[in-house]
Design an enzyme around this catalytic site. Structure first.
Site, short mmCIF file in Angstrom:
data_model
loop_
_atom_site.label_atom_id
_atom_site.label_comp_id
_atom_site.label_asym_id
_atom_site.label_seq_id
_atom_site.Cartn_x
_atom_site.Cartn_y
_atom_site.Cartn_z
N CYS D 16 51.61 36.08 37.16
CA CYS D 16 52.31 36.53 35.96
C CYS D 16 53.51 37.43 36.26
O CYS D 16 53.58 38.09 37.29
CB CYS D 16 51.40 37.35 35.05
SG CYS D 16 49.94 36.51 34.51
N GLY D 42 55.69 32.88 37.45
CA GLY D 42 54.85 32.09 36.55
C GLY D 42 55.68 31.02 35.89
O GLY D 42 56.57 31.33 35.12
N ASN D 120 49.86 41.57 33.75
CA ASN D 120 49.97 40.97 35.08
C ASN D 120 48.87 41.56 35.93
O ASN D 120 48.79 42.78 36.09
CB ASN D 120 51.36 41.28 35.67
CG ASN D 120 51.52 40.82 37.12
OD1 ASN D 120 52.29 41.41 37.86
ND2 ASN D 120 50.80 39.78 37.53
N GLY D 121 47.99 40.71 36.44
CA GLY D 121 46.87 41.19 37.24
C GLY D 121 45.61 40.44 36.90
O GLY D 121 45.67 39.32 36.40
N CYS D 255 50.22 45.56 46.70
CA CYS D 255 49.97 44.23 47.27
C CYS D 255 51.01 43.92 48.34
O CYS D 255 52.20 43.77 48.05
CB CYS D 255 50.04 43.19 46.16
SG CYS D 255 50.10 41.50 46.76
N TYR D 261 55.96 37.12 50.06
CA TYR D 261 56.27 35.88 49.36
C TYR D 261 56.54 36.04 47.87
O TYR D 261 57.44 35.40 47.33
CB TYR D 261 55.13 34.89 49.56
CG TYR D 261 55.30 33.59 48.85
CD1 TYR D 261 56.15 32.60 49.35
CD2 TYR D 261 54.64 33.33 47.65
CE1 TYR D 261 56.33 31.39 48.68
CE2 TYR D 261 54.80 32.12 46.98
CZ TYR D 261 55.64 31.16 47.49
OH TYR D 261 55.81 29.98 46.85
N SER D 302 61.48 29.78 51.22
CA SER D 302 60.84 31.08 51.42
C SER D 302 60.86 31.55 52.87
O SER D 302 60.73 32.74 53.14
CB SER D 302 59.39 31.03 50.92
OG SER D 302 58.72 29.95 51.48
N CYS D 401 42.16 36.15 46.80
CA CYS D 401 42.58 37.34 46.05
C CYS D 401 41.93 37.32 44.67
O CYS D 401 41.84 36.26 44.05
CB CYS D 401 44.11 37.33 45.89
SG CYS D 401 44.71 38.71 44.89
N CYS D 458 47.19 46.89 49.72
CA CYS D 458 46.09 45.94 49.56
C CYS D 458 46.44 44.73 50.40
O CYS D 458 47.45 44.05 50.16
CB CYS D 458 45.92 45.53 48.10
SG CYS D 458 44.66 44.23 47.91
N CYS D 461 43.63 39.65 51.30
CA CYS D 461 43.75 38.22 51.65
C CYS D 461 43.78 38.02 53.16
O CYS D 461 43.40 36.96 53.66
CB CYS D 461 44.96 37.61 50.98
SG CYS D 461 46.50 38.49 51.25
#
Lengths: 484, 484, 484, 484
Positions: D16, D42, D120-121, D255, D261, D302, D401, D458, D461
């Site tokens: 999001c 998104g 968002n989350g 994060c 990315y 990317s 995640c 965090c 992942c």
């Protein structure tokens, strides 16, 4: 010959039709057909919720006609299962902001599972209920009064959904015919007075249907079993039909305007077709309000059965003096000012060669604002008619309806502001006569006419006698007719 | 009450309607209204070409109803100017690959400027013409026979467009009513026999209209001036209407099926409304084919006027035994096999409470394949009718039409393969009777009936006597009726 | 990294891409993929014609991207068969009235069967040809110059289509690469100078492809065989490839702007990738126009390869100072005046943290009007750059192209009206330098630079030397550069 | 150069983006622009809610890109007022039944007025909360976890909406950055760990904006003020920005994959552009994992910044070995089986002339399933590369995640099932190396690398260390990594 009318702006409008099916594979397809047959009860939008044991509840809600939406395989495949209900709703044209969230059926997930409801009628204490529910933390998704019912159900402490629905409906005032569903049950309810219609049908050996009118049973080949009774709740499962009586008993007050205009002529009420009742209205009208003339013409299509009756009783030949353009949809908009000002008639045309020089009786179902009647009179005179006599198949419409019908405000109703002679002069016709309330009751099967102590029908639009006090409206300042 | 029919698959179908306007600001808007009134002559697609002195020629062609396309301001604004023509065309359902390139009007840019034409009818030597034109380097854009005309015009050596059109049309065989336009002229033409209709109207002081039928003049408030005569070409400019006679004189042969079914009942032919002609057919039918019964019911909507006439002549009460669902469009497709197999009737419903126990006369306009008549009979019997008697408002349809009407191949026509009694048995009704060809001519105003030496109408579909030899069809092996 | 550009309004634009396939089942699907890979050559519209032995010719033409139209099974199923050609066309935004009739391929039915053609280039005597054809009775369906070819073919007396095409193309002046088809043949042609590209590919064992660029062979897994030679016609059937030479021999003049901007960087011309040529342009530019700075940034995406080359030659670090929003389509329209006036940049954003305080070299492919360069300079300065130096990977664009590229009129070309220093001042940057014409020729593989006696490329947009006289334009008053 | 990727199926996906504006006329237009700049967060759907003092709350939710929906004047006019919030949401492709009801913002009418929230989350105890709320009578409209928040707010006894939001969020576990609005306030909140980003901007003199990333401030010309701090709630009105601290203090855990990315390269985090961080990752990667080769190529888009960094640190030339087709949308579906099986590459093409015979280093941002890496390797080898070396700009992705990112299940993650050498063999390349966790932390600004006692980010992942216990997932049987 259907109860719609080329000048829809000048008609009372039924606001909804409901339909439900259980015990049939692909129930949603049957519901789509049923809603198509009930389209005259609501043209703005339609919705269907279905339940399948494996795929759970699914729903689709769309603006527009049933035939344009619920006929696509790609959509209908998303509505699997042997249990489904649906709803068509009237176009609230002019009200700002029609949104898909207002389209029924409404769905709620409760602790014991989901339920969906579709509602025909109007809740007269909805504003008060809504305020109370919001204060306790309910979040409304629509502006529809009907959503109150599902929130009241969510807050009930009853252990199953039919009992929760009883809890909810006992708090609700007004008129309602409801078709609802759980994962395994199809439920039908009518309010204690039975203002709005609801009938039960049988599909083959295993299936059942609930419908606003019998004509929608015919389209799916279902057998008409009986009317749901006023104040009755039926709960239908694989085991059969169970009847409950959740409300205090009351004398019925079915809406008499269903006979005059709302219902389809091929639907059956009390064992007689609506068509025949309307033809009989024409017979009564010919007796009460005779006039010497050359031809009797209906205002198509809703005036047709009464015009046939009037012709048969009076002996004056029936003729199609006004021809309707069948390709007229609701969307034809005159593209430019210059054309609009020409008074172009897109929907009707006078049969000029027929009308010329004739004394014409025009039979219409009702007069609301009177705007339509004036235009038709002008068309007829412009084509060279010698005389124009209006005969109206209902009494003067003088009061708004609060039970699920869209009516203009009182000061827009021609008959609320003028007597019959003033109306005649206003319309500019040679004569104008309405059937009496007693005559209408006789045509509807009450041989002795209206029982004024306790009328057999709800006729508030004609009499101003409201069988259920319209609490929200009174809170907004509406004054109901003083008891005499 | 319009000349369409709930079982459109089982009807002959007019293939086109044409309309043109000159001398009116926003002419394309008037054309859109006119085409809307002619929609019954072609439902598949419509097109409009307009011309504006500054913006030149513009065109728009769309599949679907006029009301769904030519009502959008965004589209109509692209069609400016005081001169416009338009066309509606029948749905060639079942023919593969309907493409927008086949939708008229057709447009061509010539050395002296552009021209557009819209054609109602059929060219019976189109295949031969097309082959010849391609060999000389013409590139066809459509599969339509009508496109030949514009290529013939492009190759003419005449200096102006009306003369090029005469050159072209003298090479064309068949039936045609054409509305065409250049930058400054509106042109109308009928073939020498006048098989297809075309009428002239006046709009206010400065404007003129050409239309397939008078009902489309009414919708724009135009005054009906006169019919374009068989074999006449009119060239209309700001100066007025100029009449030409490009073809060898011939006795007229107007299509009698326009009276039976194609034209709208409020259109006027020969000073009488089509409605009245059809009512008179019912009167003749009651005289020729009486039967004892309780009620006379039309097959809606096209059988209605004849049913009224039959009732009036016979004294048997008229009643609406079959009710039509007005929300049925052409697009309702039964979504699943299971429902299709139920024989669901989406378009019609029987008025069951009325029909039960009655001896019913059903009046329909024609029998083509007979598939519809069988279904209706089943519905009526299923509702409990005691007897069913069919009365048909046209003679048996035995031959295909090659002049602009879509007819099944001969072996699909019920009457080409059975006599009256065989048809009755096939349909399974108590009696079946058709009006005689003479009765039909009398109802259409020929007091002495048909002149068999030189019939007053084209009635090839009933008689097999083709007034223009169908050259392309004969080349394909069709055998016309031997002269007797 | 593709040859499109965020400010498309300020670029020269290739007007078309063509692609054809024979000898492959579902040829139209391969054509769709090929056109998708050629989308940068034309974004407005695309069309495909296919031929199947049983179903004949079929076609579909659509506005919008290939991926949005020619990916739907429902559409692709209408284009069956082992032979198909296609065309993408540039958006003539601003030109009034883009109509689907103008979208290629064009199709014509001739006496010996149908043919379709797709054309990349421009016919410089089209106006004269069109006038002549109309006078002889041809009817044009589009406003496209390319339609002349098919009418010339229709009027040829040759017995087969390739010969008719030779007849037609010998009358045509200008630049063209054509892909055409009959029922059994795929045909490719390049004009005598070979201005526009066309290449041949092999698909598996049995199939062949023709394409504007090699990148479209890659997407379908076809092997690149060779370029079609200037002045060559190839006729491909099941038997193989036949080569014809219908035109008088001439020295080739391939469009040098294909190297600069039009072609995709992964396409191969003369054995070298366009990417490598562009990188080499950057190398030449760094040699010709050095400057002291901190970072070299491309104007994305078309400036990227030259920026990489410039960085590698100069030793100044390459960096992404401008970031492109990849979700920007052509349709994002700033909804309101207030937002438009903010100068919002929807397509690009400066990498502010990187740019701040830096001396920046910006490498762009070309300067046309200069409007884009000004905006980018403002963005960079607004983000705090210390200096801005523009380096342009092509010489000043001073003349319009008449061979299939959309160029502004001469007075809109910045370099036609200012010298380099005036342009620098106008743009408000610290320095502005263009690569020389010789430098560009060296990067494109001509070690000795431009042969001024007979240039190896068409470079009319830089030099004003037009290899084919633009007859129509001269007739309209355009003055070409005087021979010196 | 954007953080999306041609093989989207094989990437982790941010779920999001949120954006809000107050104090600006036509706030919804600014929100539309902001959401456009956040589209990479998104792509499935977007929604906007606005409030106008006279017209109250309005909302619109649509599937598809912002630029295709929220750019139409007809839609934007329905969203008036100086206060608006919006949301873009990730395509949950493959999950059955995406429905518009699940598209945010969510709206609720409370006793003191309405409020809307965009989230968002991910809420890690949503299932338990939902169950509890339904038992108390709340009716959920969506399947979204975020809807819990608005129901908790509806049931709070606090007198104003910010306090109700605090009540609600104190019951919520997980990661969230929220933008919300009442009739007069714009509200922003980040969870105590600040896992998801949220920044504050200033628009002109009177307006404020909240955004997931700074790049969306740039597009509307807003000034970047500061990041909202972990655990902070800001309440913005005409009076200015008020800061609250509703949660217990905690050390931040932003994060780290936002650096790798998710975020756009032109966004700024901690004073440095994401682009620069990624370039620095390439530098670290070149130091940690050198290899002898001819060129360094990014996997577009990317991998580009890291490839630039790798080239600069290693001295091996940077080159565009893989070219992306910019016209590839998400909708291109290979129409037929035969084409699908050809392995057609619609999105990428190898620059064949460049790659041939070279030793190639490919830099990609991450390896998830590994399916993409295999395809790219095949393309490169097929073009004739001598060697292929993968360098990955993140550590092996080994754990799902639960904080708002869509990850495959653990057994689908290549690195959860193989060690580095096994992966290399599986992919079939000459070498494969990942950056170390410490290297990544260094590139992200932590000079000493990761603090293993209390990591600065965090990185669950990569490490399996979940800073918030995923309660719902554990209830479903997920086993988190044992503490060592």
């Amino acid at each position: 010959m259907l109860p719609s009318h080329p000048f829809d702006d000048d008609k009372l409008k039924e606001e909804c039709g409901v339909f439900g099916v259980i015990g049939q594979a692909e129930a949603a397809n049957f519901v789509a057909l049923g809603l198509h047959a009930l389209q005259h009860r609501g043209q703005e939008a339609g919705g269907i919720v279905s339940h399948d044991p494996e795929q759970g509840f699914n729903s689709a809600r769309r603006f527009g006609y049933v035939r344009d939406n619920f006929t696509k395989a790609s959509l209908m495949e998303t509505l699997p299962g042997p249990l489904a209900i649906g709803h068509v709703r009237y176009s609230t044209a002019g009200k700002k902001g029609a949104v898909i969230r207002d389209v029924q059926p409404f769905f709620g997930e409760f602790a014991m599972g989901g339920a969906a409801i579709a509602h025909n009628g109007n809740i007269t204490n909805a504003a008060a209920l809504r305020k109370e529910l919001i204060q306790h933390g309910s979040i409304f998704q629509s502006s529809s009064d009907s959503e109150c019912i599902i929130h009241l159900m969510a807050r009930s402490f009853q252990k199953n959904i039919p009992e929760r629905m009883k809890d909810a409906l006992r708090r609700v005032e007004g008129a309602f015919s409801i078709v609802a569903m759980t994962r395994t049950k199809l439920i039908g309810v009518r309010d204690a007075l039975g203002v709005r219609p609801l009938v039960l049908g049988k599909i083959g050996d295993t299936g059942w249907a609930l419908s606003s009118e019998t004509c929608a049973l015919d389209i799916i080949g279902a057998e008409f079993v009986r009317e749901i009774e006023p104040g009755e709740m039926v709960v239908i499962t694989a085991e059969g039909v169970e009847s409950h009586r959740p409300f205090a008993p009351a004398k019925p007050r079915f809406c008499i305007f269903e006979h005059v205009y709302f219902s389809r002529p091929d639907s059956i009420v009390g064992g007689q077709s609506i068509y025949e009742t309307r033809r009989q209205i024409g017979v009564e009208l010919a007796r009460e309000c005779p006039v010497d003339a050359d031809i009797v013409c209906p205002v198509p299509d809703s005036g047709t059965p009464a015009a046939i009756g009037y012709s048969q009783e009076s002996g004056i030949p029936y003729a199609m003096g006004i021809i309707r353009n069948q390709y007229t949809g609701r969307t034809f908009i005159e593209p430019t000012e210059s054309i609009r000002n020409m008074g172009v008639l897109l929907k009707l045309n006078v049969n000029r060669a027929l009308i010329k020089g004739k004394r014409v009786i025009l039979v219409d179902d009702s007069v609301v604002r009177g705007t339509t009647s004036r235009k038709i009179k002008e068309m007829i005179l412009d084509a060279g008619a010698a005389e124009v006599h209006f005969r109206i198949a209902s009494p003067p419409t003088m009061w708004p309806c609060f039970y699920g019908v869209d009516t203009p405000e009182r000061d827009k109703l021609l008959a609320a502001n003028m007597n019959e002679e003033e109306m005649r002069a206003h319309l500019g016709v040679d004569s104008l006569r309405f059937i009496s309330l007693d005559g209408l009751y006789r045509a509807a099967g009450e041989a002795k006419g209206r029982n004024n102590d306790y009328p057999q029908y709800c006729d508030a639009c004609f009499s101003g006698e409201y069988p259920v006090e319209p609490a929200d409206m009174i809170a907004q300042g509406f004054e109901i007719k003083a008891a005499e």
